[in-house]
Design a protein around this motif. Structure first.
Motif, PDB file in Angstrom:
ATOM      1  N   GLU A  10       0.828  -1.207   0.000  1.00 10.60           N
ATOM      2  CA  GLU A  10       0.000   0.000   0.000  1.00 10.60           C
ATOM      3  C   GLU A  10       0.865   1.262   0.000  1.00 10.60           C
ATOM      4  O   GLU A  10       0.499   2.270  -0.614  1.00 10.60           O
ATOM      5  N   CYS A  14       0.525   4.007  -2.801  1.00  7.31           N
ATOM      6  CA  CYS A  14       0.323   5.425  -2.475  1.00  7.31           C
ATOM      7  C   CYS A  14       1.375   6.294  -3.167  1.00  7.31           C
ATOM      8  O   CYS A  14       1.046   7.355  -3.707  1.00  7.31           O
ATOM      9  N   ARG A  18       0.383   9.039  -5.887  1.00  8.03           N
ATOM     10  CA  ARG A  18       0.762  10.414  -5.578  1.00  8.03           C
ATOM     11  C   ARG A  18       1.520  11.054  -6.752  1.00  8.03           C
ATOM     12  O   ARG A  18       1.404  12.248  -7.019  1.00  8.03           O
ATOM     13  N   LEU A  26      -5.199  12.123  -1.544  1.00 11.04           N
ATOM     14  CA  LEU A  26      -4.914  10.703  -1.344  1.00 11.04           C
ATOM     15  C   LEU A  26      -5.020  10.370   0.138  1.00 11.04           C
ATOM     16  O   LEU A  26      -4.421  11.040   0.982  1.00 11.04           O
ATOM     17  N   CYS A  28      -5.069   6.909   2.970  1.00 13.24           N
ATOM     18  CA  CYS A  28      -4.767   5.496   3.156  1.00 13.24           C
ATOM     19  C   CYS A  28      -5.357   5.081   4.497  1.00 13.24           C
ATOM     20  O   CYS A  28      -5.160   5.761   5.512  1.00 13.24           O
ATOM     21  N   GLY A  31      -3.340   2.578   6.953  1.00 12.65           N
ATOM     22  CA  GLY A  31      -2.024   3.147   6.696  1.00 12.65           C
ATOM     23  C   GLY A  31      -1.007   2.758   7.751  1.00 12.65           C
ATOM     24  O   GLY A  31      -1.282   1.943   8.645  1.00 12.65           O
ATOM     25  N   THR A  35       3.082   5.377   4.945  1.00 13.18           N
ATOM     26  CA  THR A  35       2.026   5.930   4.082  1.00 13.18           C
ATOM     27  C   THR A  35       1.628   7.316   4.566  1.00 13.18           C
ATOM     28  O   THR A  35       1.213   8.151   3.768  1.00 13.18           O
ATOM     29  N   ALA A  39       0.199  10.112   2.145  1.00 14.59           N
ATOM     30  CA  ALA A  39      -1.269  10.081   2.122  1.00 14.59           C
ATOM     31  C   ALA A  39      -1.784  10.366   3.525  1.00 14.59           C
ATOM     32  O   ALA A  39      -1.110  10.085   4.510  1.00 14.59           O
TER      33      ALA A  39
END
Ligand code: AMP
Ligand code: GLY
Length: 417
Positions: A10, A14, A18, A26, A28, A31, A35, A39
């Motif tokens: 992830e 991301c 991005r 964005l 997550c 997360g 992240t 995000a």
């Protein structure tokens, strides 16, 4: 856009989203400590499809990208689409390709896809018969999701039988199959249920220890592309595996939308499937996305909205990529968590099992902690850079394999086709 999950996969998703200029926001969820640098993190219970859909509606995103298999198998993509929001990820009915190995075998049989011969066993007697039928090395699998840890491959009948007996006793279906010999390849394809776009093939390292010793893990490292593959490999898998499977799922009224991951063994008689996964692989995604030049958000949105046929061909750099997983002590068993990770913010350092302590420090919070990734003009250069970056990371229980991509760099992988 909203990415669901908390692994290095992830984090890589991301970063790639991005970098797509069409992405203006964005998030997550939930997360991790990596992240949250690219995000906005949101809490969510990833085992609850409605919680995911409610979050997507509340933050009014245009696209939800679901990273892990568990929410997909539980119906998160159905719940998100039920709110009128586009989702990259298969329905629960289609995610059964990963959620049940028995189901995947039935789809492959119907579609004529080459795979290992197998028997699905529901009793000790069926298990024993299947072990005798295929002989050693024995391959015994939990039918359902087991985070890469439900499979035992062993020459020892006692060990194979014991693994199967435990599963049968727990009421699980056990899949016993023929052992396939040859190098393993992970090939991902993005699909909208009709058009199928393969990504670059990658190789994962499943065992915990150097030289492929020890128990299976979720994956300890990966590299991409694979210099030893025969020409025409991707087209061959596209026509013999990926397209027939996507067509069979459409034919059954359960179209497959999202990422179809074919785990293959390149046997002496050609590629055969050992498993399907219903999502991007981890850690292969870290190396595949490192080489993708096409904007990722547009690609995933096109798949989610049925317009993949209008996408331009994918563009790739001609570099190589290597990722090495730094894991916590105890993994793939219970990881030792809570230690402070030093050097967790450098270039190519993708986070998995991390969280931020009260003072902003990065703490170990899971089994696979970081996925340290680099590209280079050659596989050898990418491997050297990945390990150089890894050497800047430290915590007391850090464990990693030293041989990721080493055999490929030495030219030791050969395919007898
Ligand atoms: P799976 O969860 O099905 O991907 O299995 C985990 C790992 O077990 C694979 O990555 C392979 O290394 C190994 N494996 C699974 N099935 C087979 C098979 N039929 N023959 C040889 N190795 C296998
Ligand atoms: N890398 C193996 C997996 O994602 O299942």
């Amino acid at each position: 856009m909203l990415v669901i999950g908390s692994g290095a996969r992830e984090h890589a998703l991301c970063e790639a989203l991005r970098a797509d200029p069409t992405v203006h926001g964005l998030m997550c969820a939930p997360g991790n400590a990596g992240t949250d640098t690219v995000a906005e993190s949101r809490p969510v219970d990833t085992s609850d499809p409605l919680a995911i859909a409610d979050l997507a509606a509340a933050v009014a995103v245009d696209l939800v990208v679901i990273g892990p298999e568990a929410p997909l198998v539980a119906g998160a993509a159905d719940a998100v689409r039920g709110k009128g929001i586009a989702c990259f990820g298969p329905s629960a009915a289609a995610a059964r390709l990963e959620g049940s190995k028995d189901f995947a075998k039935a789809v492959m049989a119907a579609a004529g896809v080459p795979t290992a011969e197998s028997r699905s066993c529901r009793s000790g007697a069926e298990l024993s018969d299947a072990l005798d039928l295929f002989g050693p090395p024995y391959v015994v699998k939990d039918d359902g999701l087991a985070a890469g840890k439900g499979v035992v491959v062993t020459a020892d009948r006692e060990v194979a039988s014991a693994h199967g007996e435990v599963l049968v006793a727990a009421g699980r279906v056990v899949v016993v199959e023929e052992f396939l010999a040859g190098p393993e390849v992970s090939l991902f394809a993005v699909t909208d249920g009709a058009t199928v776009l393969p990504l670059l093939p990658a190789q994962d390292f499943k065992r915990i220890g150097d030289g492929d010793i020890g128990p299976n893990t979720g994956g300890m490292g990966a590299y991409c592309p694979l210099p030893w593959l025969p020409p025409g490999f991707v087209d061959d898998v596209l026509s013999r595996v990926l397209r027939p499977t996507v067509e069979e799922m459409a034919h059954r009224g359960t179209p497959y939308i999202g990422l179809l991951y074919a785990g293959l063994v390149l046997t002496a008689t050609g590629p055969r499937v050992i498993e399907f996964n219903a999502r991007f692989g981890d850690p292969e995604t870290q190396v595949v996305l490192a080489l993708l030049e096409s904007p990722l958000a547009g690609l995933l949105y096109a798949a989610a909205t049925g317009t993949l046929a209008e996408q331009p061909p994918l563009r790739w750099t001609d570099r190589s990529a290597v990722t090495v997983v730094a894991a916590a002590e105890g993994y793939p068993g219970t990881p030792h968590v809570g230690e402070v990770v030093l050097g967790a913010t450098g270039e190519g350092i993708l986070h998995a099992g991390t969280r931020r302590g009260a003072d902003g420090q990065v703490l170990v919070a899971g089994g696979r902690v970081l996925s340290v990734t680099a590209t280079g003009p050659t596989l050898e250069a990418a491997r050297a850079e990945a390990y150089a970056r890894l050497s800047t990371v430290d915590w007391p229980g850090m464990r990693y394999r030293t041989d990721i991509a080493a055999a490929a760099v030495r030219g030791e992988i050969s395919v007898s086709l």
